[in-house]
Design an enzyme around this catalytic site. Structure first.
Site, PDB file in Angstrom:
ATOM      1  N   SER A 294       0.907  -1.387   0.050  1.00 22.83           N
ATOM      2  CA  SER A 294      -0.146   0.037   0.112  1.00 22.83           C
ATOM      3  C   SER A 294       0.820   1.250   0.171  1.00 22.83           C
ATOM      4  O   SER A 294       1.770   1.351   0.677  1.00 22.83           O
ATOM      5  CB  SER A 294      -0.825  -0.055   1.348  1.00 22.83           C
ATOM      6  OG  SER A 294      -1.872  -1.084   1.278  1.00 22.83           O
TER       7      SER A 294
ATOM      8  N   GLY B 103      -0.166   4.448   0.126  1.00 27.46           N
ATOM      9  CA  GLY B 103      -1.252   5.619   0.644  1.00 27.46           C
ATOM     10  C   GLY B 103      -2.023   6.064  -0.656  1.00 27.46           C
ATOM     11  O   GLY B 103      -2.535   5.547  -1.574  1.00 27.46           O
TER      12      GLY B 103
ATOM     13  N   GLY C 249      -1.729   5.042  -4.142  1.00 23.44           N
ATOM     14  CA  GLY C 249      -2.100   3.860  -4.639  1.00 23.44           C
ATOM     15  C   GLY C 249      -1.332   2.478  -4.108  1.00 23.44           C
ATOM     16  O   GLY C 249      -1.374   2.361  -2.940  1.00 23.44           O
TER      17      GLY C 249
ATOM     18  N   GLY D  12      -6.629   0.104   4.159  1.00 26.24           N
ATOM     19  CA  GLY D  12      -5.747  -0.774   3.851  1.00 26.24           C
ATOM     20  C   GLY D  12      -6.566  -2.080   3.950  1.00 26.24           C
ATOM     21  O   GLY D  12      -6.095  -3.209   3.189  1.00 26.24           O
ATOM     22  N   ASP D  13      -7.479  -2.155   4.856  1.00 25.61           N
ATOM     23  CA  ASP D  13      -8.117  -3.406   4.883  1.00 25.61           C
ATOM     24  C   ASP D  13      -9.068  -3.723   3.850  1.00 25.61           C
ATOM     25  O   ASP D  13      -9.533  -4.946   3.348  1.00 25.61           O
ATOM     26  CB  ASP D  13      -8.868  -3.269   6.385  1.00 25.61           C
ATOM     27  CG  ASP D  13      -8.127  -3.102   7.503  1.00 25.61           C
ATOM     28  OD1 ASP D  13      -6.858  -3.590   7.537  1.00 25.61           O
ATOM     29  OD2 ASP D  13      -8.489  -2.573   8.568  1.00 25.61           O
TER      30      ASP D  13
END
Length: 305
Positions: free
Chosen positions: A216, A218, A221, A247-248
């Site tokens: 990830s 942020g 992308g 993120g999940d």
């Protein structure tokens, strides 16, 4: 079904304030509660995408009871193992004037050896019916630091693909057990490899044992390095909002894409669109379906040489 593991579950509380005033009195405009912890966030998004999902891990005390009551109102099947300690709380304070969020996370309860053994029994039984498993989040006190390596090996022995989403020493040890996919963020990847260049760091992490690494980045992308190539996906623009759970949601996009057999570019596009739609949602850890549908065809995916 898809199985998610949340060893350090939480009751997530979101306070919305018109303007956060440090060192002053803040009047809360809105309060919301939901089942939290990375794996439970992943499970809710997977269920919203239409996948039958089972969540296991630990829950205990009054906060654990509240968490399970909220989980009962979702499409996620509750297979949490009861413990004597109280499930932790996390508090997100969302400043409506700036879109920024301040996060306060309690430590988790101590897990006894007997409770850990009970979880291992439950986990082994659930693997028998799983199409994939996500091992997510931090570890509560009392759980061995090599736990994700052990759970990964058990899943691989059962023929179940594994996605690992954790950090620090649990990530380092878990990678050695060769999960099918590891999903660190950029900071976790840098801490693991010593490199701040995402592509180089992701390749170094893959050499440590993971079959594929999706990092990830942020607002920039997500980057994936696999045996078949490397790709980077980016949203069409930056989004203001609450990043809690973004993120999940990306993990849910990757895992659902794995189960559905999507090619990597399509998996990354789904993950990035879900992540951005989560930032735009009014409640932490949820995603806005309309934003997701609007963004999905507009995510840009490019191959790395």
């Amino acid at each position: 079904m898809i199985l998610t593991v949340t060893l350090n579950a939480a009751l997530d509380i979101t306070y919305r304030v018109p303007r956060l005033r440090p060192h002053g009195t803040n009047r809360i405009a809105q309060v919301s509660e939901r089942p939290g912890g990375k794996g439970l966030n992943v499970a809710r998004v997977l269920a919203a995408l239409g996948h039958r999902t089972v969540a296991t891990g630990f829950a205990g005390g009054g906060t654990g009871d509240a968490l399970r009551a909220l989980l009962a109102d979702t499409e996620v099947t509750d297979a949490l193992v009861p413990i004597g300690g109280a499930t932790r709380r996390t508090v997100a304070v969302a400043d409506e004037s700036t879109g920024d969020t301040t996060q306060l996370n309690e430590p988790g309860p101590t897990v006894s050896p007997a409770e850990w053994d009970a979880f291992l029994g439950t986990y082994g039984e659930l693997l028998a019916g799983a199409r994939a498993v996500a091992l997510c989040g931090s570890l509560p006190p009392g759980v061995p630091v090599d736990v994700y390596a052990r759970l990964t090996r058990a899943a691989r022995t059962a023929g179940v693909p594994v996605l690992l989403d954790t950090s620090g020493e649990p990530l380092r040890r878990g990678l050695a057990a060769r999960p099918d996919l590891a999903k660190p963020n950029a900071d976790e990847l840098a801490a693991l490899t010593g490199s701040t260049e995402p592509l180089r760091a992701a390749r170094a992490a893959r050499r440590r044992g993971a079959h594929a690494v999706a990092a990830s980045l942020g607002p920039e992308g997500m980057l994936a390095v696999t045996a078949d190539g490397a790709w980077q996906a980016a949203p069409p623009r930056r989004f203001a909002g609450n990043p809690t759970g973004a993120g999940d949601s990306a993990v849910a996009g990757l895992l659902s894409g794995l189960v559905e057999g999507l090619p990597w570019p399509a998996r990354l596009a789904r993950a990035v669109a879900l992540s951005a739609a989560t930032v735009r949602a009014p409640t932490a850890g949820e995603f806005d379906p309309a934003t997701y549908e609007e963004l999905l065809p507009r995510v840009k995916v490019a191959a790395h040489p």
